[in-house]
Write an enzyme that holds these catalytic residues in place. Structure first.
Site, PDB file in Angstrom:
ATOM      1  N   LYS A 188       0.833  -1.208   0.000  1.00 30.36           N
ATOM      2  CA  LYS A 188       0.000   0.000   0.000  1.00 30.36           C
ATOM      3  C   LYS A 188       0.867   1.258   0.000  1.00 30.36           C
ATOM      4  O   LYS A 188       0.508   2.260  -0.615  1.00 30.36           O
ATOM      5  CB  LYS A 188      -0.923  -0.010   1.212  1.00 30.36           C
ATOM      6  CG  LYS A 188      -2.088  -0.983   1.079  1.00 30.36           C
ATOM      7  CD  LYS A 188      -3.054  -0.782   2.236  1.00 30.36           C
ATOM      8  CE  LYS A 188      -3.979  -1.956   2.407  1.00 30.36           C
ATOM      9  NZ  LYS A 188      -5.032  -2.044   1.424  1.00 30.36           N
ATOM     10  N   GLU A 240      -3.066   7.070   7.839  1.00 29.27           N
ATOM     11  CA  GLU A 240      -3.886   7.873   6.942  1.00 29.27           C
ATOM     12  C   GLU A 240      -4.884   8.654   7.771  1.00 29.27           C
ATOM     13  O   GLU A 240      -5.293   8.220   8.840  1.00 29.27           O
ATOM     14  CB  GLU A 240      -4.726   6.953   6.029  1.00 29.27           C
ATOM     15  CG  GLU A 240      -4.087   6.581   4.742  1.00 29.27           C
ATOM     16  CD  GLU A 240      -4.986   5.659   3.908  1.00 29.27           C
ATOM     17  OE1 GLU A 240      -4.420   4.953   3.082  1.00 29.27           O
ATOM     18  OE2 GLU A 240      -6.226   5.653   4.085  1.00 29.27           O
ATOM     19  N   ARG A 243      -6.337  -7.898 -10.166  1.00 23.60           N
ATOM     20  CA  ARG A 243      -6.970  -9.192 -10.452  1.00 23.60           C
ATOM     21  C   ARG A 243      -8.403  -8.943 -10.896  1.00 23.60           C
ATOM     22  O   ARG A 243      -8.877  -7.812 -10.827  1.00 23.60           O
ATOM     23  CB  ARG A 243      -7.006 -10.041  -9.171  1.00 23.60           C
ATOM     24  CG  ARG A 243      -7.708  -9.298  -8.057  1.00 23.60           C
ATOM     25  CD  ARG A 243      -8.226 -10.152  -6.949  1.00 23.60           C
ATOM     26  NE  ARG A 243      -9.221  -9.421  -6.194  1.00 23.60           N
ATOM     27  CZ  ARG A 243      -8.961  -8.636  -5.161  1.00 23.60           C
ATOM     28  NH1 ARG A 243      -7.740  -8.497  -4.725  1.00 23.60           N
ATOM     29  NH2 ARG A 243      -9.935  -7.992  -4.549  1.00 23.60           N
TER      30      ARG A 243
HETATM   31  P1  ADP Z   1      -7.860  -3.749   2.335  1.00 26.10           P
HETATM   32  O1  ADP Z   1      -6.853  -3.867   1.240  1.00 26.10           O
HETATM   33  O2  ADP Z   1      -7.423  -4.380   3.612  1.00 26.10           O
HETATM   34  O3  ADP Z   1      -9.237  -4.141   1.903  1.00 26.10           O
HETATM   35  P2  ADP Z   1      -8.386  -0.914   1.850  1.00 26.10           P
HETATM   36  O4  ADP Z   1      -7.336   0.129   1.876  1.00 26.10           O
HETATM   37  O5  ADP Z   1      -8.908  -1.323   0.512  1.00 26.10           O
HETATM   38  O6  ADP Z   1      -7.893  -2.184   2.693  1.00 26.10           O
HETATM   39  O7  ADP Z   1      -9.603  -0.428   2.739  1.00 26.10           O
HETATM   40  C1  ADP Z   1     -10.684  -1.281   3.027  1.00 26.10           C
HETATM   41  C2  ADP Z   1     -11.877  -0.472   3.467  1.00 26.10           C
HETATM   42  O8  ADP Z   1     -11.555   0.271   4.650  1.00 26.10           O
HETATM   43  C3  ADP Z   1     -12.352   0.565   2.471  1.00 26.10           C
HETATM   44  O9  ADP Z   1     -13.240   0.041   1.529  1.00 26.10           O
HETATM   45  C4  ADP Z   1     -13.014   1.547   3.384  1.00 26.10           C
HETATM   46  O10 ADP Z   1     -14.275   1.036   3.752  1.00 26.10           O
HETATM   47  C5  ADP Z   1     -12.165   1.551   4.631  1.00 26.10           C
HETATM   48  N1  ADP Z   1     -11.113   2.603   4.616  1.00 26.10           N
HETATM   49  C6  ADP Z   1      -9.884   2.484   4.078  1.00 26.10           C
HETATM   50  N2  ADP Z   1      -9.187   3.621   4.218  1.00 26.10           N
HETATM   51  C7  ADP Z   1      -9.977   4.499   4.865  1.00 26.10           C
HETATM   52  C8  ADP Z   1      -9.823   5.856   5.328  1.00 26.10           C
HETATM   53  N3  ADP Z   1      -8.692   6.531   5.156  1.00 26.10           N
HETATM   54  N4  ADP Z   1     -10.865   6.430   5.962  1.00 26.10           N
HETATM   55  C9  ADP Z   1     -12.017   5.736   6.173  1.00 26.10           C
HETATM   56  N5  ADP Z   1     -12.222   4.470   5.780  1.00 26.10           N
HETATM   57  C10 ADP Z   1     -11.223   3.839   5.138  1.00 26.10           C
END
Ligand code: ADP
Length: 504
Positions: A116, A200, A292
């Site tokens: 990430k 973040e 993917r």
């Molecule tokens: P993973 O790869 O573990 O699925 P992601 O970065 O895609 O992690 O985030 C998964 C979910 O977490 C997102 O779809 C959202 O719902 C929530 N999320 C991620 N980052 C944030 C953020 N900065 N603020 C609020 N919610 C977040």
């Protein structure tokens, strides 16, 4: 086109890939574990090879063994599906080095988007907006505190190697930071073998909106519009739709261009997805790129009228994308419910057992991408997703009505499923008006997981009660009950009788 493809997956996605191959005239080789010897994907493929015992680490994740099977059986390419080996750069590289084609992006693109923090650095360099935060992992708690105060609480700690919502912690104040950092690190170490964590800004009340991308080997990169995936529990998607109520054509064009820029920056080829958070003001932030095919790809297929898995195969075989970006416009509305073997009423506890009955929905605009049949043993070795129910209709209200109708027709006996939970979500005024965010589900969990049956199910239960009465048998529970009853524990029939429900 390839003559023969090995499908390195199981369940509904293996079947999905096998179907795409068959329509293209491509022969298929399935691999399976000992637990899956009689699984639907094994019988659907032209050939099948057992690669090991039930645990996926000893079967579906044995990349070298699977490559050896592909060579022995004369397959020219490997489709990894999602999960398992799909986002392992080493596997994509090993496939290539074995002289085979990996049906997915180049290993280098998987690597570039795999961490990430690396993906955030790449996005920033490409001018793609990211959530405010660090692009490097944080050191000690003191450094983390200084950063969190600079961005402002609440913040989100995230595992750099993360996925599936693991290693994530929301921190609302300074006092909670040190403990959360330790917990996130431990979870990340356990899940990914890497305890790197970054920070973040935590965005309040955003939507999860993602953009599907297709890129060929000849430099064409297109976007296929967005999917809305805000109905999430523990950062896991449960219902997805295309398009999104929050995206108009102008925003679609902007987010699409951003996704294309991110894909180009990674040297991307094949199908991929850029995930964004969309806030209440229409600002959006890149989260990550999934390298993917995704679980929710069918909703895009239905509104765009094309077969993404077939395009994955065509792209991998060297074909050019023949579309003009302006021609890729969504038509109507598509919606997907993930049917998992979880007991929503009991905290989404995994449910296991043998599928004793299965009644599938049908009729106009209904698609069932399933991996189960009567006799399937649902155990704890693999993901609890049994199937996806997908509908397509001219508008969002009609798609919701169609999904409720289709869920009402669905009956799975022998294991608990999330069917009734989905019916509750679809009946909720917030969902119907589209006023949802990624936090909505968790905030309404109690009313969405009540043990009484939704009306669509009570109708079926009443029917079952009548049938059982005619048979002179008590209704409910056990293998002797009528198909519509099984798996719902028998309680609905009793409830229906209590409520004095009659068939219309
Ligand atoms: P993973 O790869 O573990 O699925 P992601 O970065 O895609 O992690 O985030 C998964 C979910 O977490 C997102 O779809 C959202 O719902 C929530 N999320 C991620 N980052 C944030 C953020 N900065 N603020 C609020 N919610 C977040």
């Amino acid at each position: 086109m390839f003559r023969k493809v090995l499908v390195a997956n199981r369940g509904e996605i293996a079947l999905r890939v096998i179907r795409a191959c068959r329509e293209l005239g491509v022969a298929t080789v399935a691999v399976h574990s000992e637990a899956d010897a009689a699984a639907p994907h094994v019988r659907a493929a032209d050939e099948a090879v057992c690669v090991g015992p039930p645990p996926s680490a000893q079967s579906y994740l044995l990349g070298d063994r699977i490559i050896a099977v592909a060579r022995e059986r004369g397959a020219e390419a490997i489709h990894p599906g999602y999960g398992f080996l799909s986002e392992r750069a080493w596997f994509a590289r090993a496939v290539r080095e074995a002289g085979l084609v990996f049906i997915g992006p180049p290993a280098e693109a998987i690597e570039a988007m795999g961490s990430k923090t690396a993906a955030r650095q790449l996005a920033v360099a490409a001018g793609v907006p990211v959530v405010p935060g660090t692009t490097e992992s944080v050191g000690d708690a003191q450094e983390a505190l200084a950063l969190a105060e600079a961005y402002g609480f609440p913040v989100l700690l995230k595992a750099a190697a993360g996925g599936g919502g693991k290693g994530m912690r929301v921190v609302r104040d300074a006092g909670a930071l040190e403990g959360a950092l330790g917990a996130a690190r431990r979870e990340a170490q356990n899940a990914f073998g890497d305890d790197a964590v970054y920070i973040e800004k935590y965005i309040e009340g955003p939507r999860h909106v993602e953009v599907q991308v297709l890129a060929d080997m000849h430099g064409t990169v297109l976007h296929l519009g967005e999917r809305e995936c805000s109905v999430q529990r523990r950062h896991q998607k449960m219902i997805e739709e295309a398009p999104s109520v929050a995206v108009d054509p102008a925003l679609r064009a902007r987010m699409g261009a951003t996704a294309v820029a991110a894909a180009r920056a990674a040297g991307y080829v094949n199908a991929g997805t850029c995930e964004f958070l969309l806030d209440r003001d229409g600002a959006y932030y890149f989260l990550e790129m999934n390298t993917r095919i995704q679980v929710e790809h069918p909703v895009t297929e239905l509104v765009m009228g094309l077969d993404l898995v077939q395009w994955q195969l065509r792209i991998a075989a060297g074909e050019r994308l023949p579309f003009a970006q302006e021609a890729l416009v969504p038509h109507g509305w598509a919606m997907e419910c993930r049917i998992t073997s979880e007991d929503a009423v009991n905290g989404f506890l995994p449910s296991t057992g043998r599928v004793t009955h299965l009644r599938l929905p049908g009729g106009p605009g209904v698609r069932w991408d399933g991996g189960i049949e009567v006799g399937t043993d649902v155990g704890l070795y693999y993901d609890p997703m049994l199937a996806k129910l997908i509908v397509h209709a001219p508008s969002r209200p009609l798609a919701i009505a169609r999904m409720r109708r289709a869920l009402g027709e669905l009956a799975v006996g022998g294991v608990e499923t999330t069917r009734d939970f989905h019916l509750r979500v679809l009946a909720h005024p917030d969902f119907q008006s589209g006023a949802i965010s990624i936090q909505w589900l968790e905030q309404h969990l109690e009313e969405l997981t009540r043990p009484d049956a939704p009306p669509e199910v009570r109708r079926l239960a009443a029917l079952a009660a009548v049938l059982a009465a005619q048979d002179g048998r008590p209704s409910g529970g056990g293998g002797a009950s009528p198909p519509v009853m099984a798996g719902t524990g028998g309680g609905w029939a009793a409830a229906a009788r209590r409520d004095g429900l009659r068939l219309p």
